[in-house]
Enzyme design. Structure first.
Site, PDB file in Angstrom:
ATOM      1  CG  HIS A  17     -10.257 -26.518   2.615  1.00 59.36           C
ATOM      2  ND1 HIS A  17     -11.563 -25.584   2.656  1.00 59.36           N
ATOM      3  CD2 HIS A  17      -9.438 -26.052   2.606  1.00 59.36           C
ATOM      4  CE1 HIS A  17     -11.215 -24.661   1.901  1.00 59.36           C
ATOM      5  NE2 HIS A  17      -9.927 -24.548   1.366  1.00 59.36           N
ATOM      6  CE  LYS A  41      -7.927 -15.023  -3.178  1.00 57.51           C
ATOM      7  NZ  LYS A  41      -8.003 -16.178  -2.851  1.00 57.51           N
ATOM      8  NE  ARG A  90     -10.243 -26.732  -5.970  1.00 56.21           N
ATOM      9  CZ  ARG A  90     -10.773 -25.957  -5.242  1.00 56.21           C
ATOM     10  NH1 ARG A  90     -11.885 -25.499  -5.020  1.00 56.21           N
ATOM     11  NH2 ARG A  90      -9.989 -25.011  -5.938  1.00 56.21           N
TER      12      ARG A  90
HETATM   13  P1  ADP Z   1      -6.381 -20.205  -1.595  1.00 53.81           P
HETATM   14  O1  ADP Z   1      -7.294 -19.077  -1.866  1.00 53.81           O
HETATM   15  O2  ADP Z   1      -5.171 -19.975  -1.106  1.00 53.81           O
HETATM   16  O3  ADP Z   1      -6.756 -20.991  -2.882  1.00 53.81           O
HETATM   17  P2  ADP Z   1      -8.203 -22.277  -0.582  1.00 53.81           P
HETATM   18  O4  ADP Z   1      -9.109 -22.289   0.822  1.00 53.81           O
HETATM   19  O5  ADP Z   1      -9.124 -21.712  -1.604  1.00 53.81           O
HETATM   20  O6  ADP Z   1      -7.275 -20.729  -0.505  1.00 53.81           O
HETATM   21  O7  ADP Z   1      -7.505 -23.783  -0.939  1.00 53.81           O
HETATM   22  C1  ADP Z   1      -6.704 -23.762   0.035  1.00 53.81           C
HETATM   23  C2  ADP Z   1      -5.811 -25.302  -0.552  1.00 53.81           C
HETATM   24  O8  ADP Z   1      -6.965 -26.393  -0.227  1.00 53.81           O
HETATM   25  C3  ADP Z   1      -5.630 -24.900  -1.909  1.00 53.81           C
HETATM   26  O9  ADP Z   1      -4.459 -25.481  -1.980  1.00 53.81           O
HETATM   27  C4  ADP Z   1      -6.735 -25.326  -2.504  1.00 53.81           C
HETATM   28  O10 ADP Z   1      -6.517 -26.481  -3.984  1.00 53.81           O
HETATM   29  C5  ADP Z   1      -7.505 -26.708  -2.109  1.00 53.81           C
HETATM   30  N1  ADP Z   1      -8.342 -27.264  -1.020  1.00 53.81           N
HETATM   31  C6  ADP Z   1      -9.675 -26.047  -1.837  1.00 53.81           C
HETATM   32  N2  ADP Z   1     -10.926 -26.721  -2.056  1.00 53.81           N
HETATM   33  C7  ADP Z   1     -10.650 -27.952  -2.064  1.00 53.81           C
HETATM   34  C8  ADP Z   1     -10.856 -29.233  -2.278  1.00 53.81           C
HETATM   35  N3  ADP Z   1     -12.604 -29.184  -2.353  1.00 53.81           N
HETATM   36  N4  ADP Z   1     -10.498 -30.765  -2.440  1.00 53.81           N
HETATM   37  C9  ADP Z   1      -9.147 -30.751  -2.452  1.00 53.81           C
HETATM   38  N5  ADP Z   1      -8.845 -29.083  -2.101  1.00 53.81           N
HETATM   39  C10 ADP Z   1      -9.038 -28.306  -1.736  1.00 53.81           C
END
Ligand code: ADP
Length: 168
Positions: A17, A41, A90
């Protein structure tokens, strides 16, 4: 001023993130990291805990605001007078899910664009889910999340193990 909203669960924030936030700041004047209050969730951390961890992780980065929102993302984006939703990609496995959300948001509002940024390959296998899974078994997650997040995970899982023992 070019403002983007970076929405997500951030349960908890990871280096993946943070990488997207750093990259996003090359394109935008300001990024609003917006934690989604999602009743469907079951998060490990409360909204306040997640916001606090994001604030701590981004305290040295200017032009970042941390907030939370409920309801439709598009409504929140309009309210904040932003016109871009920032999301991270990713791997190809993220694509289908992200396409669905972006297309729905496009139907809801033509003015708002979704912009995807790719993470550094070093972070491409990090997800909040696998960080929690690893931390649950007591492994060190310091390569995946900032120190204070690793500590919060340790505290959370030791709390829950005490709780489990109490109940046994
Ligand atoms: P959500 O439940 O909305 O998917 P997340 O917190 O899992 O929330 O992810 C928020 C955003 O950050 C999404 O666009 C996800 O693809 C991106 N994201 C999460 N982990 C990574 C990472 N390791 N690298 C790049 N983007 C990421």
């Amino acid at each position: 001023m070019k403002v983007a909203v970076y929405p997500g669960s951030f349960d908890p924030i990871t280096y993946g993130h943070l990488d997207i936030i750093h990259r996003g700041l090359k394109v935008f004047d300001k990024i609003i990291v917006a934690v989604l209050v999602n009743s469907s969730k079951k998060p490990l951390f409360s909204i306040e805990e997640r916001k606090k961890m994001i604030r701590e992780a981004t305290k040295k980065i200017e032009r970042v605001e941390v907030d939370s929102f409920q309801g439709l993302l598009i409504d929140y984006v309009h309210k904040r007078k932003a016109n871009v939703i920032l999301r991270g990609l990713r791997a190809i496995s993220d694509f289908e899910y992200e396409l669905k959300i972006a297309s729905t948001n496009r139907i809801l509002s033509e003015e708002v664009e979704t912009l995807f940024l790719m993470t550094n390959h070093k972070h491409s296998f990090i997800s909040s889910e696998n960080v929690k899974e690893i931390a649950k078994y007591g492994a060190d997650v310091r390569g995946l999340v900032p120190e204070h997040v690793a500590e919060a995970l340790e505290a959370k899982f030791s709390e829950s193990s005490i709780w489990t023992l109490d109940r046994e």
